[in-house]
Write a protein that holds these residues in place. Structure first.
Motif, PDB file in Angstrom:
ATOM      1  N   UNK A 129      -9.352   8.865   1.970  1.00 13.95           N
ATOM      2  CA  UNK A 129      -8.952   7.458   1.873  1.00 13.95           C
ATOM      3  C   UNK A 129      -8.817   6.883   3.282  1.00 13.95           C
ATOM      4  N   UNK A 130      -9.905   6.272   3.777  1.00 13.35           N
ATOM      5  CA  UNK A 130      -9.928   5.778   5.159  1.00 13.35           C
ATOM      6  C   UNK A 130      -8.870   4.702   5.381  1.00 13.35           C
ATOM      7  N   UNK A 131      -8.762   3.778   4.429  1.00 16.63           N
ATOM      8  CA  UNK A 131      -7.768   2.706   4.558  1.00 16.63           C
ATOM      9  C   UNK A 131      -6.356   3.278   4.629  1.00 16.63           C
ATOM     10  N   UNK A 132      -6.077   4.276   3.792  1.00 15.65           N
ATOM     11  CA  UNK A 132      -4.761   4.911   3.801  1.00 15.65           C
ATOM     12  C   UNK A 132      -4.490   5.641   5.098  1.00 15.65           C
ATOM     13  N   UNK A 133      -5.526   6.292   5.628  1.00 15.72           N
ATOM     14  CA  UNK A 133      -5.383   7.007   6.898  1.00 15.72           C
ATOM     15  C   UNK A 133      -5.014   6.048   8.020  1.00 15.72           C
ATOM     16  N   UNK A 134      -5.760   4.943   8.103  1.00 16.07           N
ATOM     17  CA  UNK A 134      -5.515   3.944   9.152  1.00 16.07           C
ATOM     18  C   UNK A 134      -4.136   3.324   8.994  1.00 16.07           C
ATOM     19  N   UNK A 135      -3.770   2.991   7.755  1.00 19.83           N
ATOM     20  CA  UNK A 135      -2.483   2.341   7.486  1.00 19.83           C
ATOM     21  C   UNK A 135      -1.314   3.233   7.894  1.00 19.83           C
ATOM     22  N   UNK A 136      -1.337   4.486   7.445  1.00 20.88           N
ATOM     23  CA  UNK A 136      -0.217   5.397   7.722  1.00 20.88           C
ATOM     24  C   UNK A 136      -0.158   5.817   9.187  1.00 20.88           C
ATOM     25  N   UNK A 137      -1.333   6.119   9.791  1.00 25.53           N
ATOM     26  CA  UNK A 137      -1.352   6.560  11.183  1.00 25.53           C
ATOM     27  C   UNK A 137      -0.904   5.437  12.123  1.00 25.53           C
ATOM     28  N   UNK A 140       0.766  -1.240   0.000  1.00 23.28           N
ATOM     29  CA  UNK A 140       0.000   0.000   0.000  1.00 23.28           C
ATOM     30  C   UNK A 140       0.793   1.285   0.000  1.00 23.28           C
ATOM     31  N   UNK A 141       1.989   1.270  -0.593  1.00 27.21           N
ATOM     32  CA  UNK A 141       2.791   2.491  -0.709  1.00 27.21           C
ATOM     33  C   UNK A 141       3.002   3.183   0.637  1.00 27.21           C
ATOM     34  N   UNK A 142       3.308   2.371   1.653  1.00 27.46           N
ATOM     35  CA  UNK A 142       3.607   2.889   2.985  1.00 27.46           C
ATOM     36  C   UNK A 142       4.998   2.424   3.378  1.00 27.46           C
ATOM     37  N   UNK A 143       5.756   3.291   4.044  1.00 30.01           N
ATOM     38  CA  UNK A 143       7.116   2.960   4.452  1.00 30.01           C
ATOM     39  C   UNK A 143       7.121   2.473   5.895  1.00 30.01           C
ATOM     40  N   UNK A 144       7.787   1.367   6.139  1.00 35.64           N
ATOM     41  CA  UNK A 144       7.825   0.834   7.496  1.00 35.64           C
ATOM     42  C   UNK A 144       8.624   1.729   8.431  1.00 35.64           C
ATOM     43  N   UNK A 145       9.700   2.345   7.921  1.00 33.61           N
ATOM     44  CA  UNK A 145      10.561   3.160   8.782  1.00 33.61           C
ATOM     45  C   UNK A 145      10.582   4.633   8.407  1.00 33.61           C
ATOM     46  N   UNK A 158      -4.501  -9.921   3.399  1.00 30.94           N
ATOM     47  CA  UNK A 158      -4.421  -9.420   4.777  1.00 30.94           C
ATOM     48  C   UNK A 158      -4.236  -7.904   4.726  1.00 30.94           C
ATOM     49  N   UNK A 159      -5.084  -7.134   5.405  1.00 29.31           N
ATOM     50  CA  UNK A 159      -5.006  -5.667   5.337  1.00 29.31           C
ATOM     51  C   UNK A 159      -3.620  -5.136   5.685  1.00 29.31           C
ATOM     52  N   UNK A 160      -3.203  -4.116   4.943  1.00 24.85           N
ATOM     53  CA  UNK A 160      -1.875  -3.540   5.153  1.00 24.85           C
ATOM     54  C   UNK A 160      -1.713  -2.914   6.528  1.00 24.85           C
ATOM     55  N   UNK A 161      -2.840  -2.474   7.152  1.00 23.94           N
ATOM     56  CA  UNK A 161      -2.718  -1.854   8.471  1.00 23.94           C
ATOM     57  C   UNK A 161      -2.432  -2.875   9.569  1.00 23.94           C
ATOM     58  N   UNK A 162      -2.387  -4.156   9.218  1.00 23.73           N
ATOM     59  CA  UNK A 162      -1.870  -5.170  10.136  1.00 23.73           C
ATOM     60  C   UNK A 162      -0.383  -5.431   9.865  1.00 23.73           C
ATOM     61  N   UNK A 163      -0.026  -5.408   8.596  1.00 21.50           N
ATOM     62  CA  UNK A 163       1.317  -5.794   8.171  1.00 21.50           C
ATOM     63  C   UNK A 163       2.355  -4.708   8.441  1.00 21.50           C
TER      64      UNK A 163
END
Length: 236
Positions: free
Chosen positions: A60-68, A38-43, A115-120
């Motif tokens: 983008x609710x999914x993006x908000x949850x993932x990044x936050x 999902x174009x999110x950086x772990x670090x 598996x949703x990215x906000x878990x990974x």
């Protein structure tokens, strides 16, 4: 630098060998989460703040949850590092700090993309944050092994002072930070290429690399402590 000099040095965790290897893995994992999750950086939390802001603007609710959740998890990882370091008297505390990212890389590499990215990504963020907090100096100066913007800035400043201000003392600093920048880039590039073949299983490579680094570091610490005890016994 040979093995004996690594063992005998005062701060093994600050050696450029360890720092370069960990930074390579940091670039490797960041490239993985950006491409696969999902174009999110772990670090790289600077990027995540930008992505988080864009997600808010786009609704983008999914993006908000993932990044936050990733940003919060990274902060939590640093808190855990300080807590363990404060309460641990073991010479091997950094090894324990590395175990989470190794385990998480192994588990994530087998989880399907459903598996949703906000878990990974937050899980990887905690692991990388702990790695980053446990190993945060190279040859006595601060650095990051999970992202490279700070390392790039410091490398540029050091080389600029060396060339334009004729400050010869900055050469070693410039070389060290340049090693980190190159290591991060190489890790990210290799990860991107391997993902074309291995896909979500690419993190297995990072897991094996981190295991090797952890074992190598543990061996160095063990040998130094053993040599110190033998020396103390002879003096006694």
């Amino acid at each position: 630098m040979n093995l004996k000099s690594l063992i005998n040095r005062k701060n093994i965790a600050q050696s450029k060998v360890i720092a370069g290897a960990l930074t390579f893995c940091g670039g490797f994992i960041d490239a993985y989460t950006y491409i696969q999750r999902g174009h999110t950086l772990a670090a790289g939390q600077t990027g995540n703040v930008i992505f988080f802001s864009a997600s808010i603007a786009q609704g983008n609710i999914s993006g908000i949850v993932n990044r936050l959740s990733t940003i919060i998890s990274f902060i939590l990882g640093l808190v855990i590092v300080i807590f363990i370091h404060t309460h641990s008297k073991s010479h091997y505390w950094r090894i324990f700090e590395m175990i989470p990212i190794i385990i998480i890389c192994g588990i994530v590499s087998f989880l399907p993309k459903s598996v949703p990215n906000y878990y990974i990504v937050p899980a990887l963020a905690i692991g990388l944050s702990m790695q980053n907090g446990a190993f945060r100096k190279i040859e006595g100066v601060g650095y990051s092994n999970g992202f490279t913007s700070g390392n790039l800035k410091k490398a540029t400043l050091a080389w600029s002072q060396y060339f334009f201000a004729n400050d010869k003392s900055q050469r070693a600093t410039g070389e060290n930070y340049l090693i980190l920048v190159i290591s991060f880039v190489l890790g990210a590039v290799l990860s991107a290429f391997l993902q074309k073949v291995l896909g979500i299983h690419t993190l297995l490579i990072a897991m094996f690399l981190l295991i090797i680094i952890n074992i190598f570091y543990g061996y160095l610490v063990y040998k130094r402590h053993k040599d110190w005890l033998n020396s103390s016994n002879r003096e006694g």
